[in-house]
Design a protein around this motif. Structure first.
Motif, PDB file in Angstrom:
ATOM      1  N   ALA A 141      53.148  31.556  47.451  1.00  0.00           N
ATOM      2  CA  ALA A 141      52.523  30.261  47.182  1.00  0.00           C
ATOM      3  C   ALA A 141      51.167  30.434  46.508  1.00  0.00           C
ATOM      4  O   ALA A 141      50.828  29.709  45.565  1.00  0.00           O
ATOM      5  CB  ALA A 141      52.369  29.477  48.488  1.00  0.00           C
ATOM      6  N   LEU A 142      50.367  31.403  46.974  1.00  0.00           N
ATOM      7  CA  LEU A 142      49.052  31.629  46.389  1.00  0.00           C
ATOM      8  C   LEU A 142      49.161  32.101  44.945  1.00  0.00           C
ATOM      9  O   LEU A 142      48.416  31.642  44.064  1.00  0.00           O
ATOM     10  CB  LEU A 142      48.294  32.656  47.228  1.00  0.00           C
ATOM     11  CG  LEU A 142      46.828  32.896  46.882  1.00  0.00           C
ATOM     12  CD1 LEU A 142      46.040  31.597  46.923  1.00  0.00           C
ATOM     13  CD2 LEU A 142      46.222  33.914  47.829  1.00  0.00           C
ATOM     14  N   VAL A 143      50.101  32.997  44.681  1.00  0.00           N
ATOM     15  CA  VAL A 143      50.309  33.468  43.307  1.00  0.00           C
ATOM     16  C   VAL A 143      50.756  32.317  42.409  1.00  0.00           C
ATOM     17  O   VAL A 143      50.291  32.175  41.272  1.00  0.00           O
ATOM     18  CB  VAL A 143      51.350  34.606  43.295  1.00  0.00           C
ATOM     19  CG1 VAL A 143      51.755  34.954  41.866  1.00  0.00           C
ATOM     20  CG2 VAL A 143      50.783  35.845  43.986  1.00  0.00           C
ATOM     21  N   LEU A 144      51.637  31.463  42.906  1.00  0.00           N
ATOM     22  CA  LEU A 144      52.132  30.333  42.123  1.00  0.00           C
ATOM     23  C   LEU A 144      51.004  29.363  41.789  1.00  0.00           C
ATOM     24  O   LEU A 144      50.860  28.925  40.639  1.00  0.00           O
ATOM     25  CB  LEU A 144      53.236  29.620  42.901  1.00  0.00           C
ATOM     26  CG  LEU A 144      53.806  28.346  42.262  1.00  0.00           C
ATOM     27  CD1 LEU A 144      54.457  28.678  40.921  1.00  0.00           C
ATOM     28  CD2 LEU A 144      54.816  27.681  43.202  1.00  0.00           C
ATOM     29  N   VAL A 145      50.188  29.018  42.778  1.00  0.00           N
ATOM     30  CA  VAL A 145      49.088  28.075  42.552  1.00  0.00           C
ATOM     31  C   VAL A 145      48.087  28.647  41.559  1.00  0.00           C
ATOM     32  O   VAL A 145      47.635  27.953  40.635  1.00  0.00           O
ATOM     33  CB  VAL A 145      48.401  27.726  43.889  1.00  0.00           C
ATOM     34  CG1 VAL A 145      47.115  26.947  43.653  1.00  0.00           C
ATOM     35  CG2 VAL A 145      49.342  26.919  44.763  1.00  0.00           C
ATOM     36  N   TYR A 146      47.745  29.896  41.740  1.00  0.00           N
ATOM     37  CA  TYR A 146      46.769  30.516  40.834  1.00  0.00           C
ATOM     38  C   TYR A 146      47.316  30.574  39.411  1.00  0.00           C
ATOM     39  O   TYR A 146      46.600  30.315  38.435  1.00  0.00           O
ATOM     40  CB  TYR A 146      46.419  31.916  41.335  1.00  0.00           C
ATOM     41  CG  TYR A 146      45.320  32.581  40.546  1.00  0.00           C
ATOM     42  CD1 TYR A 146      44.003  32.154  40.680  1.00  0.00           C
ATOM     43  CD2 TYR A 146      45.591  33.633  39.681  1.00  0.00           C
ATOM     44  CE1 TYR A 146      42.980  32.763  39.966  1.00  0.00           C
ATOM     45  CE2 TYR A 146      44.581  34.246  38.960  1.00  0.00           C
ATOM     46  CZ  TYR A 146      43.282  33.800  39.111  1.00  0.00           C
ATOM     47  OH  TYR A 146      42.284  34.412  38.396  1.00  0.00           O
ATOM     48  N   GLY A 147      48.606  30.912  39.265  1.00  0.00           N
ATOM     49  CA  GLY A 147      49.201  30.962  37.937  1.00  0.00           C
ATOM     50  C   GLY A 147      49.253  29.597  37.279  1.00  0.00           C
ATOM     51  O   GLY A 147      48.961  29.456  36.087  1.00  0.00           O
ATOM     52  N   ARG A 150      45.711  28.504  36.106  1.00  0.00           N
ATOM     53  CA  ARG A 150      45.167  29.227  34.947  1.00  0.00           C
ATOM     54  C   ARG A 150      45.979  29.014  33.679  1.00  0.00           C
ATOM     55  O   ARG A 150      45.529  29.372  32.593  1.00  0.00           O
ATOM     56  CB  ARG A 150      45.101  30.726  35.238  1.00  0.00           C
ATOM     57  CG  ARG A 150      43.958  31.144  36.137  1.00  0.00           C
ATOM     58  CD  ARG A 150      43.747  32.642  36.071  1.00  0.00           C
ATOM     59  NE  ARG A 150      43.293  33.062  34.756  1.00  0.00           N
ATOM     60  CZ  ARG A 150      42.009  33.204  34.409  1.00  0.00           C
ATOM     61  NH1 ARG A 150      41.067  32.934  35.286  1.00  0.00           N
ATOM     62  NH2 ARG A 150      41.682  33.616  33.202  1.00  0.00           N
ATOM     63  N   ALA A 151      47.186  28.467  33.808  1.00  0.00           N
ATOM     64  CA  ALA A 151      48.058  28.316  32.641  1.00  0.00           C
ATOM     65  C   ALA A 151      47.415  27.411  31.602  1.00  0.00           C
ATOM     66  O   ALA A 151      46.944  26.320  31.907  1.00  0.00           O
ATOM     67  CB  ALA A 151      49.410  27.762  33.065  1.00  0.00           C
ATOM     68  N   GLY A 152      47.384  27.871  30.378  1.00  0.00           N
ATOM     69  CA  GLY A 152      46.883  27.058  29.271  1.00  0.00           C
ATOM     70  C   GLY A 152      45.383  26.990  29.151  1.00  0.00           C
ATOM     71  O   GLY A 152      44.854  26.182  28.393  1.00  0.00           O
ATOM     72  N   GLY A 153      44.662  27.804  29.874  1.00  0.00           N
ATOM     73  CA  GLY A 153      43.207  27.766  29.744  1.00  0.00           C
ATOM     74  C   GLY A 153      42.520  28.370  30.938  1.00  0.00           C
ATOM     75  O   GLY A 153      43.132  29.063  31.759  1.00  0.00           O
ATOM     76  N   ARG A 154      41.232  28.108  31.054  1.00  0.00           N
ATOM     77  CA  ARG A 154      40.454  28.673  32.139  1.00  0.00           C
ATOM     78  C   ARG A 154      40.705  27.913  33.437  1.00  0.00           C
ATOM     79  O   ARG A 154      41.138  26.768  33.447  1.00  0.00           O
ATOM     80  CB  ARG A 154      38.959  28.621  31.789  1.00  0.00           C
ATOM     81  CG  ARG A 154      38.603  29.447  30.573  1.00  0.00           C
ATOM     82  CD  ARG A 154      37.113  29.435  30.344  1.00  0.00           C
ATOM     83  NE  ARG A 154      36.398  29.989  31.501  1.00  0.00           N
ATOM     84  CZ  ARG A 154      35.086  30.096  31.556  1.00  0.00           C
ATOM     85  NH1 ARG A 154      34.329  29.671  30.552  1.00  0.00           N
ATOM     86  NH2 ARG A 154      34.500  30.615  32.627  1.00  0.00           N
ATOM     87  N   LEU A 155      40.390  28.614  34.529  1.00  0.00           N
ATOM     88  CA  LEU A 155      40.540  28.023  35.853  1.00  0.00           C
ATOM     89  C   LEU A 155      39.461  26.966  36.064  1.00  0.00           C
ATOM     90  O   LEU A 155      38.281  27.225  35.869  1.00  0.00           O
ATOM     91  CB  LEU A 155      40.408  29.123  36.912  1.00  0.00           C
ATOM     92  CG  LEU A 155      40.721  28.743  38.349  1.00  0.00           C
ATOM     93  CD1 LEU A 155      42.213  28.542  38.523  1.00  0.00           C
ATOM     94  CD2 LEU A 155      40.231  29.831  39.289  1.00  0.00           C
ATOM     95  N   THR A 156      39.867  25.737  36.435  1.00  0.00           N
ATOM     96  CA  THR A 156      38.912  24.668  36.710  1.00  0.00           C
ATOM     97  C   THR A 156      39.164  24.110  38.106  1.00  0.00           C
ATOM     98  O   THR A 156      40.255  24.263  38.663  1.00  0.00           O
ATOM     99  CB  THR A 156      39.040  23.532  35.684  1.00  0.00           C
ATOM    100  OG1 THR A 156      40.328  22.910  35.828  1.00  0.00           O
ATOM    101  CG2 THR A 156      38.861  24.044  34.267  1.00  0.00           C
ATOM    102  N   LEU A 162      44.675  20.252  41.984  1.00  0.00           N
ATOM    103  CA  LEU A 162      45.934  19.569  41.667  1.00  0.00           C
ATOM    104  C   LEU A 162      47.125  20.499  41.847  1.00  0.00           C
ATOM    105  O   LEU A 162      48.154  20.105  42.426  1.00  0.00           O
ATOM    106  CB  LEU A 162      45.886  19.029  40.234  1.00  0.00           C
ATOM    107  CG  LEU A 162      44.959  17.839  39.989  1.00  0.00           C
ATOM    108  CD1 LEU A 162      44.954  17.472  38.516  1.00  0.00           C
ATOM    109  CD2 LEU A 162      45.371  16.647  40.841  1.00  0.00           C
ATOM    110  N   ALA A 163      47.000  21.742  41.359  1.00  0.00           N
ATOM    111  CA  ALA A 163      48.095  22.695  41.510  1.00  0.00           C
ATOM    112  C   ALA A 163      48.337  23.004  42.982  1.00  0.00           C
ATOM    113  O   ALA A 163      49.488  23.093  43.435  1.00  0.00           O
ATOM    114  CB  ALA A 163      47.785  23.980  40.746  1.00  0.00           C
TER     115      ALA A 163
END
Length: 344
Positions: A141-147, A150-156, A162-163
């Motif tokens: 779950a943590l890997v999925l949320v982090y991915g 970060r998809a499509g740009g920087r982590l905000t 939301l993820a």
């Protein structure tokens, strides 16, 4: 401009330790069979082979203290400390003060793994089946949320929250589906109550796995306090000072998932502890993880012992799932924190 003066660090630690001791004593004293404080401490000192108390109590009362209430209080302390420490570490790893094991879907992932084991009676790994399944679910779950964040740009902040919320909702729905479609009503009812969080029925056999995971994990996090502090300054700054940000973050994600998965396996899903308490600790001792992590562990232990005491006392003899109480307190805190950040 006013300068906020913080209390001395040793004073804060002493106050938190005293809070753990006071909450633990209250947790042992209170119950369907009321016990005087002096008798409780007499039993504890007698069991520690300290010649400070004469055994004037009955064997039944000693059993209540040592085999029923003390293991539960200790498990509350372990779970509270672990959730608080994990919340503080996650907030540093993703550089987001809104990060929390539940908000980021980590607890929900562990819940799905544990529910799978409970509903389908998976026991091929013996006593390790539930903790390992919860760990695997938390990590994925943590890997999925982090991915996704970060998809499509920087982590905000917005994307991460939301993820995390979306993933947590999907995983919670999956766990509920597994329970509803279970052919064994008893297992389904047990899994449903477990999902709401609770520490009833704790025995000494349940303590050693989460205790080892939390102690080991907290020790490792203390050992990497400097890299965690560097991440607070930003990825670029941390990389310029020699930190391999991606490798370090991946290793810490595995560690946090191990801790959360083990905690979820014994307590169910208990939210918002890892969100609220790190902020309180930073206000009192600052953001340096060498100082903040021990304080967070103590405060988390005291808080969850007190919350568990309230859960079994408010509508006694019935018991409120502890996850409900932490959500009632943590939800408004989360909203206040979002408004505070928006005002800034």
């Amino acid at each position: 401009m006013t300068v906020r003066r913080r209390l001395p660090y040793t004073l804060v630690l002493a106050a938190f330790a005293a809070a753990v001791l006071a909450a633990g004593t209250a947790g042992i004293v209170a119950g369907s069979v009321g016990m005087p404080v002096a008798e409780v401490w007499g039993i504890l000192l007698h069991r520690m082979r300290l010649p400070l108390a004469e055994p004037t109590w009955t064997a039944v009362r000693e059993t209540i203290v040592m085999d029923v209430r003390l293991p539960r209080v200790l498990l509350c302390a372990i779970v509270g400390a672990g959730l608080s420490v994990c919340g503080m570490a996650l907030q540093a790893l993703v550089r987001n003060p809104l990060a929390d094991p539940m908000l980021l879907g980590v607890s929900s992932g562990g819940t799905v793994g544990a529910v799978l084991v409970m509903v389908f009676n998976v026991t091929f790994l013996g006593a390790f089946s539930l903790p390992l399944a919860a760990f695997a679910g938390s990590f994925l779950a943590l890997v999925l949320v982090y991915g996704l964040a970060r998809a499509g740009g920087r982590l905000t902040t917005v994307r991460l929250v939301l993820a995390g919320v979306a993933t947590a909702e999907v995983l919670s729905a999956l766990a509920s589906f597994l329970i509803v479609t279970s052919n064994d009503p008893h297992k389904a009812d047990s899994a449903l109550r477990w999902m709401l969080g609770g520490l009833a029925g704790t025995t000494w056999d349940l303590l050693w796995i989460p205790a080892a995971a939390v102690l080991l994990g907290t020790g490792v996090l203390l050992g990497v306090s400097r890299p965690l502090n560097l991440l607070l300054a930003g990825e670029e700054a941390a990389a310029s000072l020699g930190l391999d940000v991606h490798r370090f973050r991946a290793a810490m994600f595995v560690l946090v998932a191990m801790m959360i998965g083990t905690i979820v396996a014994v307590s169910g899903s208990i939210g918002f502890v890892g969100l609220m308490l790190p902020h309180v600790v930073r206000l009192l001792v600052g953001a340096d993880h060498r100082r903040a992590l021990p304080a967070a562990a103590l405060l988390g232990a005291a808080f969850l012992i007190a919350a568990d005491l309230a859960a079994r006392s408010l509508i006694a003899p019935e018991e409120i799932p502890i996850g409900i109480l932490t959500a009632v307190t943590g939800g408004p805190f989360f909203l206040w924190l979002m408004r505070r950040r928006a005002a800034r």
